[in-house]
Design a protein around this motif. Structure first.
Motif, mmCIF file in Angstrom:
data_model
loop_
_atom_site.group_PDB
_atom_site.id
_atom_site.type_symbol
_atom_site.label_atom_id
_atom_site.label_comp_id
_atom_site.label_asym_id
_atom_site.label_seq_id
_atom_site.Cartn_x
_atom_site.Cartn_y
_atom_site.Cartn_z
ATOM 1 N N ARG A 1 0.837 -1.208 0.000
ATOM 2 C CA ARG A 1 0.000 0.000 0.000
ATOM 3 C C ARG A 1 0.872 1.259 0.000
ATOM 4 N N ILE B 1 -2.330 -9.283 -5.255
ATOM 5 C CA ILE B 1 -2.534 -8.816 -3.884
ATOM 6 C C ILE B 1 -3.213 -9.899 -3.047
ATOM 7 N N GLU B 2 -4.199 -10.566 -3.633
ATOM 8 C CA GLU B 2 -4.897 -11.626 -2.899
ATOM 9 C C GLU B 2 -3.967 -12.772 -2.536
ATOM 10 N N GLY C 1 -2.013 -9.236 2.005
ATOM 11 C CA GLY C 1 -2.615 -8.356 1.021
ATOM 12 C C GLY C 1 -1.826 -7.075 0.844
ATOM 13 N N LEU C 2 -2.538 -5.951 0.843
ATOM 14 C CA LEU C 2 -1.869 -4.655 0.675
ATOM 15 C C LEU C 2 -0.949 -4.320 1.831
ATOM 16 N N GLN D 1 -10.216 3.647 -1.407
ATOM 17 C CA GLN D 1 -10.943 3.402 -2.652
ATOM 18 C C GLN D 1 -10.077 3.745 -3.860
ATOM 19 N N SER E 1 -4.962 -7.235 -8.715
ATOM 20 C CA SER E 1 -5.902 -7.771 -7.733
ATOM 21 C C SER E 1 -5.548 -9.195 -7.342
ATOM 22 N N ALA E 2 -5.301 -10.044 -8.336
ATOM 23 C CA ALA E 2 -4.976 -11.439 -8.038
ATOM 24 C C ALA E 2 -3.649 -11.545 -7.298
ATOM 25 N N ARG F 1 -7.516 1.043 -4.357
ATOM 26 C CA ARG F 1 -8.122 -0.154 -4.948
ATOM 27 C C ARG F 1 -8.342 0.028 -6.446
ATOM 28 N N ARG F 2 -8.766 1.215 -6.844
ATOM 29 C CA ARG F 2 -8.929 1.485 -8.276
ATOM 30 C C ARG F 2 -7.600 1.359 -9.006
ATOM 31 N N VAL G 1 -5.061 -0.482 -8.081
ATOM 32 C CA VAL G 1 -4.727 -1.914 -8.095
ATOM 33 C C VAL G 1 -5.463 -2.617 -9.225
ATOM 34 N N ASP G 2 -6.749 -2.319 -9.384
ATOM 35 C CA ASP G 2 -7.527 -2.946 -10.451
ATOM 36 C C ASP G 2 -7.006 -2.533 -11.826
#
Length: 575
Positions: A445, A473-474, A479-480, A458, A470-471, A461-462, A464-465
Motif C-alpha cells: 500500500r 494482492i490476494e 494483502g496490501l 478506494q 488484484s490477483a 483499490r482502483r 490496483v484494479d
C-alpha cells in the motif's frame, strides 16, 4: 595570526582564492550562527565559573593551613556550587553547539537536495556516489567545524583575558611568563597548518574514490558474480581502502606533530611558573616589587595556567578540521552552483484533459560533446500512444527526459498542450514508468501511494484494479499490508512493474512517459504489463521508448530514432 597568513603561497591569486574559500566556508555557518553565539557565551561563563572554582579550592587549602574552620566550610560550599555551575554551563554550550551544527547540516542538505533533484528544467550531472558522499559526509564536516570554531572564536579571547587578568591580579610575574610564552605559539600555529590543505585534498579524494567503488560494487554485485569478477573487484576495493588509509595516516601524522609541539610549549610555560612559585614559596627566589606569594596565590596561578592555553590548543587542533571543512564546502559549492534560488512551479495541466506534446526545432547537446544528441521536430497528439525505437545510445531516453522536463533543450522548445493550456513541461505533471522499478522497504500500500500519500483506500483499490494487481494482492500473505523487502523482495519483476503502473495511475497524470517498461520480462509477464498499461492509460497520451515489438505494436504510431533524428513514422493497426 590569521588563517590567510598561515597559508600564503607565492602562487599568483592564491591569497584571493583563499579569501573566497574563507568567505564561502563562513557563509555556510549562517543557519546556526545564533546557536553558536549562545554556545560561545556559555563557554565563557564556563571559564569564569571554573576560575572561581579553582579560587575557592585555593581558598580552602589556605584555610586548612591557617586552621580557619569557617573559611574551610565556605570555601567548600563555593567550590561545590561553582563546580555545578561550570558543568551546567559546559553542557549547555555543547548542546547549543550541536543544535547549531544540525541547523548548518540541514541547510546544506536542503541546498544539495535542490541541486541534486531535477528543478526548473535542470538535472544534476552529479553521480550517485558523490551525491551520497556530499549528503552524508561533507555536510557534517562543515557543520562539525563550525560547531567547534564559531563558539571558540567568541569565547577564547574573553577566557584568555579573564585568566590573564586573574593571574596578574594575584601575582603579576606569573602573568608575564604567560605573555612571553604566548609569543612562541604563532610558530606552532603555522606548523599546524603547514601542508594541511594538501593532506586534506588527498584524503578527501581517496574518500570520494572509495565511495564510488563501494557504491558501484554493491550496485553491480549480481553482474560481477555472473562474470566471475567479484575477486578482481575485491582487490580494487582493497586498493582504494589502502589509499584512503595512507592519506588519513598522513593527516594524522601532521596533526600529531603540531599537537606535540603545542603540548611542549604549554608544558614549558606551566613548568616555568610551577618552578618559580615553588622556589618563591621556599624563599629562594624573590622578584623586586612583586607581591608576596602565599599558598592561596600560588595555587590559583598553578590551577588557572592550563586554562589560559586551552583555547589555543583547541584552535590548533581545529586547523586540520578547517582544511577538511573548506574542501567540503568547495565540493558542495560545485554541486549547488547555478541552482535556482527559488523554483516557481507552473500549474499542472488539468487532469481531465489529455496532454499533447510538441517539440519545435529541439536540439540537445551534453556538456563537452562535439555533436547534438537530439535534433527533433515532432508532435504527439493528445490521447495517442507513440512508440520510439532505436539502437542503444541513439538518444531515446534523452528525448523522453526532455519531454518530461528533466532536461532543458540546448535550443528549441518543448511544449505540453491541452485545449486550454500551452506551456513548458512541468516536473511532476507526467507519470514515468521505467525499466528499473524503485520499491521501498515498506508495505505494498505504501509503495503504491508513494506519489500521492493522501490517497484514499478506494483510490488505491482502483489503481490496483487498473494495474491488474488484484490477483497478486490476494495471493500475498497480508494483502496490501504485506511488507516488501528492500528492492522489492517478495514480488517478481513483472509484478513490481505493475506496482509502478498502479503508482503512476494513482497520480492521475494524463501524460505517461514509459522508458523500456517491459525490459527483462518473459513473454507472459510482458503481456500482463502491456495489458495493465492499456487499462491504466485509457484516454491518456503515452510516449514509449522500447525495443519490444509487442509493446511497439500496441502503439498508434511508431517512430525510429537514429543519431537523434526521428523518422519513419508509420501507423500501426495492431492495437
Amino acid at each position: 595570526m590569521t588563517a590567510n597568513e598561515m597559508y600564503e603561497t607565492s602562487e599568483p591569486g592564491a591569497a584571493g582564492k583563499r579569501r573566497d574559500d574563507d568567505a564561502r566556508l563562513t557563509a555556510c555557518a549562517a543557519p546556526g550562527r545564533h546557536w553558536f553565539g549562545l554556545s560561545g557565551t556559555f563557554h565563557t561563563l564556563e571559564a569564569l565559573f571554573t576560575i572561581t572554582r579553582w579560587g575557592a579550592l585555593a581558598w580552602t587549602a589556605q584555610a586548612v593551613m591557617d586552621r580557619a574552620t569557617a573559611h574551610e566550610t565556605w570555601g567548600l560550599v563555593a567550590f561545590a556550587v561553582t563546580s555545578v555551575l561550570a558543568v551546567c554551563a559546559g553542557w549547555t554550550a555543547g548542546t547549543l553547539a550541536d543544535r547549531g551544527a544540525r541547523a548548518v547540516a540541514t541547510g546544506l542538505r536542503q541546498q544539495l537536495t535542490g541541486a541534486l533533484l531535477p528543478t526548473a528544467g535542470r538535472i544534476s550531472e552529479t553521480g550517485p556516489a558523490e551525491a551520497a558522499w556530499a549528503m552524508v559526509d561533507l555536510a557534517d564536516d562543515v557543520a562539525d567545524f563550525h560547531a567547534q570554531a564559531v563558539p571558540l572564536r567568541r569565547s577564547a579571547p574573553l577566557s584568555m583575558v579573564a585568566v590573564l587578568a586573574v593571574t596578574a591580579a594575584v601575582h603579576w610575574p606569573a602573568a608575564i611568563v604567560l605573555v612571553l610564552t604566548t609569543a612562541l605559539l604563532p610558530l606552532n600555529m603555522r606548523l599546524a597548518g603547514l601542508f594541511a590543505q594538501h593532506g586534506a585534498d588527498r584524503q578527501l579524494a581517496a574518500t570520494r574514490h572509495l565511495n564510488a567503488v563501494v557504491l558501484d560494487s554493491f550496485r553491480g554485485i549480481r553482474t560481477l558474480r555472473e562474470l566471475g569478477a567479484a575477486g578482481r573487484r575485491g582487490r580494487t576495493l582493497t586498493t582504494a581502502t589502502e589509499r584512503l588509509n595512507k592519506a588519513t595516516m598522513s593527516v594524522l601524522r601532521r596533526a600529531f606533530l603540531s599537537g606535540m609541539i603545542m603540548d611542549v610549549v604549554i608544558t614549558f610555560s606551566i613548568a616555568v611558573n610551577a618552578t618559580y612559585i615553588g622556589l618563591s614559596l621556599l624563599g629562594y627566589v624573590h622578584v623586586p616589587h612583586a607581591p608576596r606569594l602565599t599558598l592561596f596565590t600560588g595555587l590559583v596561578v598553578l590551577l588557572v595556567c592550563p586554562m589560559y592555553f586551552a583555547p589555543m590548543r583547541a584552535r590548533a587542533s581545529a586547523f586540520h578540521q578547517r582544511e577538511r571543512a573548506m574542501i567540503a564546502a568547495g565540493a558542495i559549492r560545485d554541486i549547488v552552483k547555478d541552482t535556482p534560488a527559488a523554483v516557481t512551479r507552473a500549474a499542472v495541466p488539468e487532469l481531465t484533459e489529455p496532454v499533447g506534446v510538441s517539440l519545435t526545432a529541439v536540439r540537445f547537446r551534453y556538456s563537452g560533446a562535439d555533436h547534438d544528441t537530439i535534433n527533433v521536430d515532432a508532435d504527439f497528439a493528445p490521447g495517442t500512444w507513440t512508440a520510439i525505437t532505436g539502437a542503444s545510445g541513439s538518444g531515446k531516453s534523452t528525448l523522453l527526459s526532455l519531454i518530461a522536463g528533466l532536461r532543458r533543450p540546448s535550443a528549441g522548445a518543448v511544449r505540453w498542450r491541452t485545449l486550454s493550456v500551452r506551456q513548458a513541461p512541468v516536473l511532476g505533471g507526467s507519470a514515468w514508468v521505467g525499466q528499473q522499478t524503485v520499491l521501498l522497504d515498506a508495505t505494498v500500500r505504501d509503495n503504491i501511494r508513494l506519489g500521492r500519500p493522501e490517497a484514499t483506500e478506494q483510490q488505491i483499490r482502483r489503481a490496483v484494479d487498473a494495474a491488474g494487481l488484484s490477483a497478486v494482492i490476494e495471493g500475498l500473505p497480508e494483502g496490501l499490508n504485506t511488507r516488501l523487502g528492500e528492492g522489492g523482495w517478495g514480488v517478481s519483476t513483472g509484478e513490481a512493474r505493475r506496482i509502478a503502473i498502479a503508482r503512476a495511475f494513482l497520480r492521475g497524470a494524463r501524460l505517461w512517459l514509459l522508458d523500456e517498461p517491459t525490459a527483462h520480462l518473459d513473454a507472459d509477464s510482458e503481456r500482463e504489463v502491456v495489458e495493465a498499461l492499456r487499462r491504466a492509460t485509457e484516454g491518456c497520451t503515452v510516449v514509449i521508448v522500447t525495443h519490444s515489438f509487442p509493446l511497439a505494436a500496441a502503439a498508434h504510431t511508431v517512430l525510429a530514432i537514429d543519431d537523434g533524428l526521428l523518422h519513419d513514422a508509420r501507423p500501426v493497426n495492431a492495437r
